[in-house]
Scaffold this active site. Structure first.
Site, short mmCIF file in Angstrom:
data_model
loop_
_atom_site.label_atom_id
_atom_site.label_comp_id
_atom_site.label_asym_id
_atom_site.label_seq_id
_atom_site.Cartn_x
_atom_site.Cartn_y
_atom_site.Cartn_z
N ASP A 111 39.20 35.91 45.63
CA ASP A 111 38.98 37.34 45.46
C ASP A 111 39.54 37.80 44.12
OD1 ASP A 111 38.03 39.87 46.72
OD2 ASP A 111 40.28 40.70 46.41
N GLU B 262 35.71 34.54 42.85
CA GLU B 262 34.86 35.72 42.40
C GLU B 262 35.20 36.16 41.05
OE1 GLU B 262 34.39 40.39 44.07
OE2 GLU B 262 36.40 39.50 43.82
C1 GLC Z 1 36.58 42.03 45.87
C2 GLC Z 1 36.21 41.82 47.41
C3 GLC Z 1 35.83 43.42 47.62
C4 GLC Z 1 37.22 43.98 47.78
C5 GLC Z 1 38.01 43.93 46.55
C6 GLC Z 1 39.63 44.19 46.49
O1 GLC Z 1 35.85 42.57 45.00
O2 GLC Z 1 34.98 41.28 47.42
O3 GLC Z 1 35.24 43.52 49.12
O4 GLC Z 1 37.17 45.35 48.19
O5 GLC Z 1 37.97 42.42 45.92
O6 GLC Z 1 40.00 42.97 47.36
#
Ligand code: GLC
Length: 530
Positions: free
Chosen positions: A205, A268
């Protein structure tokens, strides 16, 4: 980039499946999906043919951000099950040849995590430096201009200890301090804990965000425009996107590679250009897969979408494996976002995704063409996007987190009859797994055929990619042994007949004529390269 360099890995040519556990299948009648539900539908995933699943957060959490606020990295959320259930899931999945990836959240914890509880106890607390604390600015107020994901100051005042702490997301999600060596040690242990239990790797993440500027400098004004530009007018130069993060991934890659079957790190990587995306692959010593958001946010049009693909492939290091996805729990579902609910476009998008080189990630429901659900304000569950006008998620994120539509019953087959699901289901009478499974002409059966073709033609490999010339609106390319012609327009398009046999088409047979082929609006065909 022409693929196939380097070693073969299971994710090369693979189809991964993002499964939002809370919305998948509820087996204990509490209105939330659970690990028992994941286990119960592994046979479905095997039938679909996916290679691995990424589970949305499974760790204990107060759920201010539905699991992205972790309070214990070594456990399982009681709503979802137990550690034994997780072990059983990993074993049952592995028995079917399916890999399991967990969602790892290293940028921040929940404020309920024991580290933060301790850190908030006093300036001399043992875990104080696990987080980012700062004194007020000289004239008072927050230490700098950084904003959180809702557009408010990213600094929360902590009166008991007289300092601010940083939160790039909600104030109950304090950012970890990656300048602190103990944080590195903690996460190395967390990685090993799960990898030793048999997880195949992690989706990481906010992978671009872990380090913050050591001097806490103000962010400059945003200069870019478009869907990936900062919505609140400040370029995230100093509160994320720092170069030091690459060292973390070099360390983690060593851990991942130390297992007999190397484990996967999928980031991500929320960065707006292919150059920065490429940097996360390092010299084949960082992440093996980095999510491509410029692809997600490209218009569903030619030449725009093909341009992002070519641009990405030209920037990735030789042998690096691209990864493509078009829906997730934040950005919404592509059958709505790209396709406006038009099934022809949904099939075309699936055809393209299934033939691009590297790895592809489907979001639960993509395979049946599930669309976003307009969740009424009173039923919304996502604090970060609820009612925030002008927010970057373009509305509530709940719209793409609704129950999987298994059948046409009232609760979509997601939960026990009479139980209210945590989010309302979409139009399950119109779109559901069981109806589509029986129907050879359904989106689901088409998707399954695509997955099967992908495995047969490029499983275990990163296919080579070559764009082909064509008339306006047509995206034509060779991917490994396949030739794809995709009509991204509302008009018929006639082009040169690729020659080889048609393997799959989004709709009935493409009109054959000597030396030419005419594609209907939004039709795509795959032929074997002659
Ligand atoms: C990422 C996740 C999202 C979350 C954010 C904070 O972007 O995909 O859902 O709110 O991180 O953890």
């Amino acid at each position: 980039m022409n693929g196939d360099a380097g070693q073969h890995r299971w994710w090369h040519g693979a189809v991964l499946y993002q499964l939002y556990v809370r919305s998948w299948l509820d087996t204990d009648g509490d209105g939330y999906g659970d690990l028992g539900g994941v286990i119960a539908r592994l046979d479905y995933l095997s039938w679909l043919g996916v290679d691995g699943i990424w589970l949305s957060p499974t760790m204990p959490s107060p759920d201010d951000d539905w699991g992205y606020d972790v309070s214990d990295y070594l456990g399982v959320h009681p709503d979802l099950g137990t550690l034994d259930d997780m072990d059983r899931l990993i074993a049952e999945a592995s028995g079917r040849g399916l890999r399991v990836l967990l969602d790892l959240v290293p940028n921040h914890t929940s404020s309920a995590h024991a580290w933060f509880v301790d850190a908030a106890g006093g300036r001399a607390a043992g875990h104080r430096d696990y987080y980012i604390w700062a004194d007020p600015a000289p004239g008072g107020g927050p230490p700098n201009n950084w904003l959180d994901a809702t557009g408010a100051s990213a600094w929360a005042w902590h009166a008991p200890t007289g300092q601010y702490y940083l939160h790039n997301f909600l104030d109950s999600q304090p950012d970890l301090n990656w300048w602190e060596p103990a944080v590195h040690e903690e996460f190395a242990g967390i990685l090993r804990f799960w990898l030793d239990r048999g997880v195949a790797g992690f989706r990481i993440d906010v992978a671009h965000g872990l380090y913050k500027d050591a001097k806490l400098r103000d962010n400059p004004p945003e200069t870019a425009a478009g869907p990936m530009a900062d919505k609140f007018g400040l370029k995230p130069v100093y509160n994320a996107n720092r170069p030091e993060v690459h060292g973390v991934y070099r360390d983690w890659r060593k851990i991942a590679d130390s297992y007999p079957e190397p484990r996967l790190l999928l980031g991500e990587t929320w960065v707006p250009d292919a150059g920065r995306l490429a940097s996360f692959y390092g010299q084949d010593d960082e992440l093996q897969l980095a999510f491509n958001f410029p692809f997600v946010f490209a218009p569903f049009a030619a030449p725009e979408l093909p341009a992002v693909v070519s641009g990405t492939l030209s920037r990735l290091p030789a042998g690096a494996c691209p990864v493509w996805m078009a829906s997730n729990h934040d950005v919404g579902r592509f059958p709505t976002r790209w396709c406006g609910g038009d099934e022809r476009k949904t099939r075309l998008a699936l055809l393209v995704l299934a033939t691009l080189p590297g790895a592809v990630v489907l979001y639960y429901g993509d395979e049946i063409g599930m669309t976003d659900v307009d969740v009424p304000p009173g039923l919304r569950q996502d604090k970060m996007s609820r009612g925030v006008s002008g927010h970057g998620w373009q509305g509530s994120r709940d719209r793409a987190r609704t129950p999987m539509q298994w059948d046409s019953s009232a609760a979509a087959g997601f939960t026990t009859p009479g139980v209210t699901p945590w989010l309302p289901a979409g139009d399950a009478a119109a779109v559901n797994v069981s109806g589509q499974r029986e129907d050879p002409g359904s989106v689901l059966r088409f998707c399954r055929d695509l997955v099967s073709l992908r495995h047969a033609e490029s499983g275990g490999r990163i296919a080579s990619y070559r764009a082909l010339p064509g008339p306006p609106g047509l995206w034509a390319y060779q991917a490994g042994s396949l030739t794809v012609r995709a009509n991204f327009s509302g008009d018929p398009v006639t082009c040169h007949d690729p020659g080889g046999p048609v393997l799959l088409s989004t709709s009935g047979p493409a009109g054959p004529a000597a030396g030419e082929i005419t594609l209907a609006p939004w039709q795509g065909i795959i032929t074997r390269t002659a």
